[in-house]
Design a protein around this motif. Sequence first.
Motif, PDB file in Angstrom:
ATOM      1  N   MET A   1       0.870  -1.052  -0.131  1.00 29.98           N
ATOM      2  CA  MET A   1      -0.197  -0.048  -0.041  1.00 29.98           C
ATOM      3  C   MET A   1       1.198   1.109  -0.027  1.00 29.98           C
ATOM      4  N   THR A   2       0.649   1.931  -1.061  1.00 26.22           N
ATOM      5  CA  THR A   2       1.310   3.322  -0.986  1.00 26.22           C
ATOM      6  C   THR A   2       0.520   4.491  -0.171  1.00 26.22           C
ATOM      7  N   THR A   3       1.415   5.365   0.095  1.00 24.12           N
ATOM      8  CA  THR A   3       0.688   6.612   0.758  1.00 24.12           C
ATOM      9  C   THR A   3      -0.341   7.352  -0.012  1.00 24.12           C
ATOM     10  N   GLU A   4      -0.072   7.360  -1.435  1.00 23.90           N
ATOM     11  CA  GLU A   4      -1.086   7.910  -2.039  1.00 23.90           C
ATOM     12  C   GLU A   4      -2.450   7.282  -2.090  1.00 23.90           C
ATOM     13  N   THR A   5      -2.284   5.985  -1.839  1.00 24.83           N
ATOM     14  CA  THR A   5      -3.795   5.280  -1.463  1.00 24.83           C
ATOM     15  C   THR A   5      -4.439   5.432  -0.244  1.00 24.83           C
ATOM     16  N   LEU A   6      -3.839   6.373   0.650  1.00 24.75           N
ATOM     17  CA  LEU A   6      -4.166   6.523   1.661  1.00 24.75           C
ATOM     18  C   LEU A   6      -4.791   8.223   2.033  1.00 24.75           C
ATOM     19  N   ILE A   7      -4.748   8.801   0.832  1.00 23.69           N
ATOM     20  CA  ILE A   7      -5.340  10.090   0.674  1.00 23.69           C
ATOM     21  C   ILE A   7      -6.697  10.049   0.038  1.00 23.69           C
ATOM     22  N   PRO A   8      -7.835  10.406   0.915  1.00 27.47           N
ATOM     23  CA  PRO A   8      -8.935  10.238   0.353  1.00 27.47           C
ATOM     24  C   PRO A   8      -9.103  11.044  -1.062  1.00 27.47           C
ATOM     25  N   LYS A   9     -10.003  10.507  -1.752  1.00 33.26           N
ATOM     26  CA  LYS A   9     -10.164  11.157  -3.240  1.00 33.26           C
ATOM     27  C   LYS A   9     -11.463  12.151  -3.201  1.00 33.26           C
ATOM     28  N   ASP A  10     -12.242  12.141  -2.141  1.00 33.56           N
ATOM     29  CA  ASP A  10     -13.319  12.839  -2.050  1.00 33.56           C
ATOM     30  C   ASP A  10     -14.323  12.817  -0.928  1.00 33.56           C
ATOM     31  N   LYS A  11     -14.952  13.673  -0.528  1.00 35.90           N
ATOM     32  CA  LYS A  11     -15.606  13.995   0.690  1.00 35.90           C
ATOM     33  C   LYS A  11     -16.450  12.641   1.208  1.00 35.90           C
ATOM     34  N   PHE A  12     -16.553  11.954   0.318  1.00 33.56           N
ATOM     35  CA  PHE A  12     -17.482  10.646   0.794  1.00 33.56           C
ATOM     36  C   PHE A  12     -16.493   9.332   0.553  1.00 33.56           C
ATOM     37  N   ASP A  13     -15.069   9.393   0.596  1.00 33.46           N
ATOM     38  CA  ASP A  13     -14.213   8.320   0.273  1.00 33.46           C
ATOM     39  C   ASP A  13     -14.069   7.590   1.867  1.00 33.46           C
ATOM     40  N   TYR A  14     -14.913   6.903   2.415  1.00 37.50           N
ATOM     41  CA  TYR A  14     -14.995   6.468   3.616  1.00 37.50           C
ATOM     42  C   TYR A  14     -13.834   5.034   3.644  1.00 37.50           C
ATOM     43  N   GLU A  15     -13.769   4.641   2.328  1.00 37.02           N
ATOM     44  CA  GLU A  15     -13.002   3.223   2.165  1.00 37.02           C
ATOM     45  C   GLU A  15     -11.540   3.609   2.471  1.00 37.02           C
ATOM     46  N   THR A  16     -11.206   4.874   2.137  1.00 37.79           N
ATOM     47  CA  THR A  16      -9.778   5.415   2.264  1.00 37.79           C
ATOM     48  C   THR A  16      -9.511   5.563   3.567  1.00 37.79           C
ATOM     49  N   VAL A  17     -10.479   6.289   4.462  1.00 40.08           N
ATOM     50  CA  VAL A  17     -10.658   6.528   5.799  1.00 40.08           C
ATOM     51  C   VAL A  17     -10.387   5.304   6.580  1.00 40.08           C
ATOM     52  N   ASP A  18     -11.081   4.280   6.139  1.00 37.03           N
ATOM     53  CA  ASP A  18     -10.981   2.860   6.858  1.00 37.03           C
ATOM     54  C   ASP A  18      -9.707   2.199   6.972  1.00 37.03           C
ATOM     55  N   ARG A  19      -9.068   2.473   5.667  1.00 39.06           N
ATOM     56  CA  ARG A  19      -7.753   1.963   5.256  1.00 39.06           C
ATOM     57  C   ARG A  19      -6.820   2.746   6.439  1.00 39.06           C
ATOM     58  N   LEU A  20      -6.855   4.084   6.490  1.00 42.97           N
ATOM     59  CA  LEU A  20      -6.025   4.777   7.275  1.00 42.97           C
ATOM     60  C   LEU A  20      -5.944   4.365   8.811  1.00 42.97           C
ATOM     61  N   LYS A  21      -7.170   4.036   9.237  1.00 42.97           N
ATOM     62  CA  LYS A  21      -7.254   3.445  10.728  1.00 42.97           C
ATOM     63  C   LYS A  21      -6.302   2.428  11.059  1.00 42.97           C
ATOM     64  N   SER A  22      -5.825   1.553  10.133  1.00 49.42           N
ATOM     65  CA  SER A  22      -4.862   0.483  10.416  1.00 49.42           C
ATOM     66  C   SER A  22      -3.700   1.039  10.281  1.00 49.42           C
ATOM     67  N   CYS A  23      -3.251   2.272   9.840  1.00 45.05           N
ATOM     68  CA  CYS A  23      -1.918   2.691   9.689  1.00 45.05           C
ATOM     69  C   CYS A  23      -1.333   3.493  10.985  1.00 45.05           C
ATOM     70  N   SER A  24       0.066   3.315  11.167  1.00 43.13           N
ATOM     71  CA  SER A  24       0.799   3.754  11.987  1.00 43.13           C
ATOM     72  C   SER A  24       1.085   5.120  11.848  1.00 43.13           C
ATOM     73  N   TYR A  25       1.633   6.099  12.497  1.00 43.64           N
ATOM     74  CA  TYR A  25       2.007   7.149  12.358  1.00 43.64           C
ATOM     75  C   TYR A  25       3.106   7.341  11.426  1.00 43.64           C
ATOM     76  N   ASP A  26       4.021   6.512  11.465  1.00 42.82           N
ATOM     77  CA  ASP A  26       5.198   6.065  10.605  1.00 42.82           C
ATOM     78  C   ASP A  26       4.660   6.073   9.028  1.00 42.82           C
ATOM     79  N   GLN A  27       3.683   5.318   8.933  1.00 36.53           N
ATOM     80  CA  GLN A  27       3.025   5.020   7.651  1.00 36.53           C
ATOM     81  C   GLN A  27       2.562   6.527   7.020  1.00 36.53           C
ATOM     82  N   ILE A  28       2.113   7.053   7.814  1.00 33.81           N
ATOM     83  CA  ILE A  28       1.224   8.361   7.371  1.00 33.81           C
ATOM     84  C   ILE A  28       1.929   9.842   7.400  1.00 33.81           C
TER      85      ILE A  28
END
Length: 122
Positions: A1-28
């Motif tokens: 998973m690249t960091t670009e895939t952790l940036i939401p694409k629009d204000k309804f992009d809950y899928e990306t936000v859910d992925r974020l929740k499993s990431c450490s600070y170092d990853q983001i």
Amino acid sequence: MTTETLIPKDKFDYETVDRLKSCSYDQIESIIPELLEWLQDMNWPISQPIAEYLLPFFEKIAPEILKILQGKDEVWKYWMLVTFGKITKDKLVLEEINRIAKNPTQEEADNEVSEIANEIIN
């Protein structure tokens, strides 16, 4: 998973936000500025979940918050203070909050940023 895939694409992009929740600070860490952009308007649906995700990392992202508080986007400043103001222990952020409370720019006063800053320091 690249960091670009952790940036939401629009204000309804809950899928990306859910992925974020499993990431450490170092990853983001490298995308903190982009994530904070989603807090420019806390009325956007994904803003609150992103803010909640970032809260535990506040002291690490304080330099980015400081940049926002020293910037010209008063609405963004307002939301940064509402979201993070009461939890900060960062000396520089607290100094900026104090400045906004005691010596706000006209724009900070007009947009109620100084009112929120006053609530935080009192």
